[in-house]
Design a protein around this motif. Structure first.
Motif, PDB file in Angstrom:
ATOM      1  N   ALA A 291       0.641  -0.889   0.054  1.00  0.00           N
ATOM      2  CA  ALA A 291      -0.320   0.490  -0.011  1.00  0.00           C
ATOM      3  C   ALA A 291       1.054   1.306   0.395  1.00  0.00           C
ATOM      4  CB  ALA A 291      -0.833  -0.038   0.987  1.00  0.00           C
ATOM      5  N   TRP A 292       0.280   2.271  -0.956  1.00  0.00           N
ATOM      6  CA  TRP A 292       0.918   3.256  -0.806  1.00  0.00           C
ATOM      7  C   TRP A 292       0.074   4.665  -0.364  1.00  0.00           C
ATOM      8  CZ3 TRP A 292       6.973   2.666  -1.937  1.00  0.00           C
ATOM      9  CH2 TRP A 292       7.088   1.524  -2.122  1.00  0.00           C
ATOM     10  N   THR A 293       0.508   5.819   0.500  1.00  0.00           N
ATOM     11  CA  THR A 293      -0.189   6.795   0.178  1.00  0.00           C
ATOM     12  C   THR A 293       0.302   8.128  -0.828  1.00  0.00           C
ATOM     13  OG1 THR A 293       1.496   7.595   1.812  1.00  0.00           O
ATOM     14  CG2 THR A 293      -1.056   6.189   2.547  1.00  0.00           C
ATOM     15  N   PHE A 294      -1.002   8.398  -0.888  1.00  0.00           N
ATOM     16  CA  PHE A 294      -0.793  10.331  -2.193  1.00  0.00           C
ATOM     17  C   PHE A 294      -1.361  10.626  -1.452  1.00  0.00           C
ATOM     18  CE2 PHE A 294      -3.364   7.301  -3.748  1.00  0.00           C
ATOM     19  CZ  PHE A 294      -4.684   8.099  -4.918  1.00  0.00           C
ATOM     20  N   PHE A 295      -1.354  11.528  -2.312  1.00  0.00           N
ATOM     21  CA  PHE A 295      -2.488  13.224  -1.581  1.00  0.00           C
ATOM     22  C   PHE A 295      -3.021  13.637  -2.379  1.00  0.00           C
ATOM     23  CE2 PHE A 295       1.628  14.731   1.113  1.00  0.00           C
ATOM     24  CZ  PHE A 295       0.769  14.337   2.389  1.00  0.00           C
ATOM     25  N   GLU A 296      -5.514  13.520  -2.142  1.00  0.00           N
ATOM     26  CA  GLU A 296      -5.826  13.458  -3.026  1.00  0.00           C
ATOM     27  C   GLU A 296      -5.910  14.852  -4.466  1.00  0.00           C
ATOM     28  OE1 GLU A 296     -10.672  13.709  -2.938  1.00  0.00           O
ATOM     29  OE2 GLU A 296      -9.358  14.977  -0.977  1.00  0.00           O
ATOM     30  N   GLY A 297      -5.739  14.578  -5.327  1.00  0.00           N
ATOM     31  CA  GLY A 297      -5.516  15.187  -6.351  1.00  0.00           C
ATOM     32  C   GLY A 297      -4.238  14.659  -7.452  1.00  0.00           C
ATOM     33  N   ILE A 321      -6.275  -0.490 -12.966  1.00  0.00           N
ATOM     34  CA  ILE A 321      -7.074  -1.064 -12.409  1.00  0.00           C
ATOM     35  C   ILE A 321      -7.674  -0.733 -11.086  1.00  0.00           C
ATOM     36  CG2 ILE A 321      -6.268  -2.282 -11.707  1.00  0.00           C
ATOM     37  CD1 ILE A 321      -8.873  -4.422 -13.896  1.00  0.00           C
ATOM     38  N   GLN A 322      -8.957  -0.348 -10.452  1.00  0.00           N
ATOM     39  CA  GLN A 322      -9.700  -0.560  -9.589  1.00  0.00           C
ATOM     40  C   GLN A 322     -10.035  -1.587  -8.181  1.00  0.00           C
ATOM     41  OE1 GLN A 322     -11.428   1.466  -6.451  1.00  0.00           O
ATOM     42  NE2 GLN A 322     -10.029   3.259  -7.965  1.00  0.00           N
ATOM     43  N   TRP A 323      -8.631  -1.476  -7.469  1.00  0.00           N
ATOM     44  CA  TRP A 323      -8.745  -2.928  -6.665  1.00  0.00           C
ATOM     45  C   TRP A 323      -9.693  -4.354  -6.776  1.00  0.00           C
ATOM     46  CZ3 TRP A 323     -11.201  -4.829  -2.310  1.00  0.00           C
ATOM     47  CH2 TRP A 323     -12.267  -4.014  -1.859  1.00  0.00           C
ATOM     48  N   ASP A 347      -1.574  13.164 -16.914  1.00  0.00           N
ATOM     49  CA  ASP A 347      -2.361  13.767 -16.298  1.00  0.00           C
ATOM     50  C   ASP A 347      -3.899  13.067 -15.712  1.00  0.00           C
ATOM     51  OD1 ASP A 347      -1.443  16.214 -17.670  1.00  0.00           O
ATOM     52  OD2 ASP A 347      -2.460  16.022 -19.374  1.00  0.00           O
ATOM     53  N   TYR A 348      -3.109  11.442 -15.663  1.00  0.00           N
ATOM     54  CA  TYR A 348      -4.162  10.692 -15.079  1.00  0.00           C
ATOM     55  C   TYR A 348      -4.158  11.583 -13.310  1.00  0.00           C
ATOM     56  CZ  TYR A 348      -6.296   6.962 -13.425  1.00  0.00           C
ATOM     57  OH  TYR A 348      -7.078   6.309 -12.244  1.00  0.00           O
ATOM     58  N   ILE A 349      -5.545  11.399 -12.982  1.00  0.00           N
ATOM     59  CA  ILE A 349      -5.323  11.575 -11.765  1.00  0.00           C
ATOM     60  C   ILE A 349      -5.785  10.694 -10.596  1.00  0.00           C
ATOM     61  CG2 ILE A 349      -6.539  13.257 -10.115  1.00  0.00           C
ATOM     62  CD1 ILE A 349      -5.215  14.823 -11.038  1.00  0.00           C
ATOM     63  N   ALA A 350      -4.882  10.022  -9.244  1.00  0.00           N
ATOM     64  CA  ALA A 350      -4.841   8.862  -8.970  1.00  0.00           C
ATOM     65  C   ALA A 350      -6.395   8.591  -7.904  1.00  0.00           C
ATOM     66  CB  ALA A 350      -4.219   8.184  -8.718  1.00  0.00           C
ATOM     67  N   GLN A 351      -6.667   7.532  -8.020  1.00  0.00           N
ATOM     68  CA  GLN A 351      -7.837   7.387  -7.309  1.00  0.00           C
ATOM     69  C   GLN A 351      -7.752   6.244  -5.934  1.00  0.00           C
ATOM     70  OE1 GLN A 351     -10.830   9.419  -8.089  1.00  0.00           O
ATOM     71  NE2 GLN A 351      -9.917  10.041  -9.520  1.00  0.00           N
ATOM     72  N   ASP A 352      -8.654   6.642  -4.791  1.00  0.00           N
ATOM     73  CA  ASP A 352      -7.810   5.780  -3.876  1.00  0.00           C
ATOM     74  C   ASP A 352      -8.738   4.272  -4.605  1.00  0.00           C
ATOM     75  OD1 ASP A 352      -7.399   5.100  -0.801  1.00  0.00           O
ATOM     76  OD2 ASP A 352      -9.506   5.068  -1.124  1.00  0.00           O
ATOM     77  N   GLY A 353      -7.637   3.609  -3.875  1.00  0.00           N
ATOM     78  CA  GLY A 353      -8.018   1.873  -4.015  1.00  0.00           C
ATOM     79  C   GLY A 353      -7.823   1.835  -5.870  1.00  0.00           C
TER      80      GLY A 353
END
Length: 362
Positions: A291-297, A321-323, A347-353
């Motif tokens: 698991a890796w943490t990142f800031f929203e956006g 792909i979503q988990w 430019d892809y904005i990462a999403q939680d999961g």
């Protein structure tokens, strides 16, 4: 790794909370100043999504995200004037990402000190504000001298003046309605009240069912703090006892038996992540799932940079792909075979999961 500093009056339950979060052996004694030197430990962030991905990939290693927890000595009224341990030890938490207030809401004849969490809150906020005021007054005088020859420091002088005005009234900066650019200008000065706060209201073992009510009472006091504060209620003593049980099934049984649900770490981390705008993405394979943490956006390259700066510098694309979709398909290769793995660019904005693999070249 994100860092959290625990602050509270003596006997509020700070060291017990530290032990509940880290499994550490901090001395939790019913007398003031049992903690003199800071305790620093690492708490693993539980995430069932990661556990399921690891099982799917039959990973040899499962690496959860972690947060660092710093437990310092108890703060007393008058600390800014040298009472108790004074406030010099506050330097140990100046560089944390968020401060956790531990506020006592239980009565115990064997444990001295006030049992009203609002009294705890009043003292802690005032002493932190006074400590910040001392810092601001010193830094402002120095910056004003430098600004005579360096006009680029004009914003710093203005921001420090705004901070000084609020702190002089005993008002912490997270309650002062500061504009985002002012808070950003103040960031390099590591002011204690210029950060987000998570308040833990610590109820007694006989009042577990009243934890939410106690938390709501404290939350009402933060009506001028906007989204800078979150409040949760829990019985820290029971949480620490549960954390000391090594067998996961026995621990879960105790938590369930006392009506504690998921336990302190789940609730604290969820609140802290929301407070700081943190999200999680995953990598998974037969060697490890992580698991890796990142800031929203954050963009895909910024997320790649959480693994290594080379990944960000030489970013080409991300496979995403979503988990839960990946779990449903059974494997990364199966998801590829049916065209469910998306190719995303810079430019892809990462999403939680998100589950991601990165392609890069340096």
């Amino acid at each position: 790794m994100e860092r959290f500093g625990l602050v509270g009056l003596p006997n509020a339950g700070k060291s017990s909370l530290y032990n509940a979060l880290t499994g550490g052996g901090a001395l939790a004694a019913p007398y003031a100043f049992a903690t003199k030197d800071p305790n620093i430990g690492v708490a693993r962030v539980p995430d069932e999504r990661l556990d399921q991905l690891s099982a799917m990939s039959q990973s040899k290693k499962t690496i959860h995200a972690s947060v660092e927890v710093v437990d310092i000595g108890g703060l007393v009224e008058g600390a800014s004037q040298g009472e108790g341990l004074g406030n010099k030890f506050l330097a140990n938490i100046r560089e944390v990402d968020a401060i956790v207030f531990v506020l006592r809401a239980f009565e115990d004849d064997d444990v001295p000190g006030p049992s009203d969490p609002l009294e705890h809150l009043r003292v802690v906020e005032l002493e932190l504000a006074l400590a910040d005021l001392e810092t601001v007054e010193k830094r402002k005088a120095a910056v004003e001298r430098q600004a005579k020859n360096d006009r680029s420091l004009a914003d710093d002088v203005e921001a420090l003046s705004i901070a000084e005005a609020a702190l002089s009234e005993g008002r912490p900066l997270y309650r002062a309605g500061l504009k985002p650019d002012v808070r950003e200008t103040l960031a390099p000065y590591f002011l204690l009240t210029n950060r987000r706060v998570l308040a833990v209201v610590n109820v007694g073992e006989d009042a577990v069912d009243q934890a939410d009510e106690a938390a709501a009472r404290v939350e009402a006091e933060f009506n001028d703090a906007g989204d800078n504060v979150e409040v949760i209620g829990m019985c820290v003593q029971l949480e620490a006892e549960a954390a000391a049980i090594s067998d996961p099934d026995e621990r879960a049984e105790m938590l369930e038996g006392f009506g504690l649900g998921e336990g302190a770490l789940f609730r604290m981390v969820r609140s802290a992540y929301h407070l700081l705008g943190l999200r999680t993405y995953f990598t998974t394979g037969d060697k490890e799932s992580r698991a890796w943490t990142f800031f929203e956006g954050s963009t895909a390259p910024e997320c790649a940079g959480r693994i290594h700066t080379d990944f960000q510098r030489g970013f080409i694309r991300a496979e995403v792909i979503q988990w839960d979709e990946l779990l449903g398909l059974g494997s990364w290769n199966a998801a590829k075979d049916v065209g469910k793995i998306r190719l995303e660019g810079k430019d892809y904005i990462a999403q939680d999961g998100d589950v991601m693999e990165f392609r890069f070249n340096v």
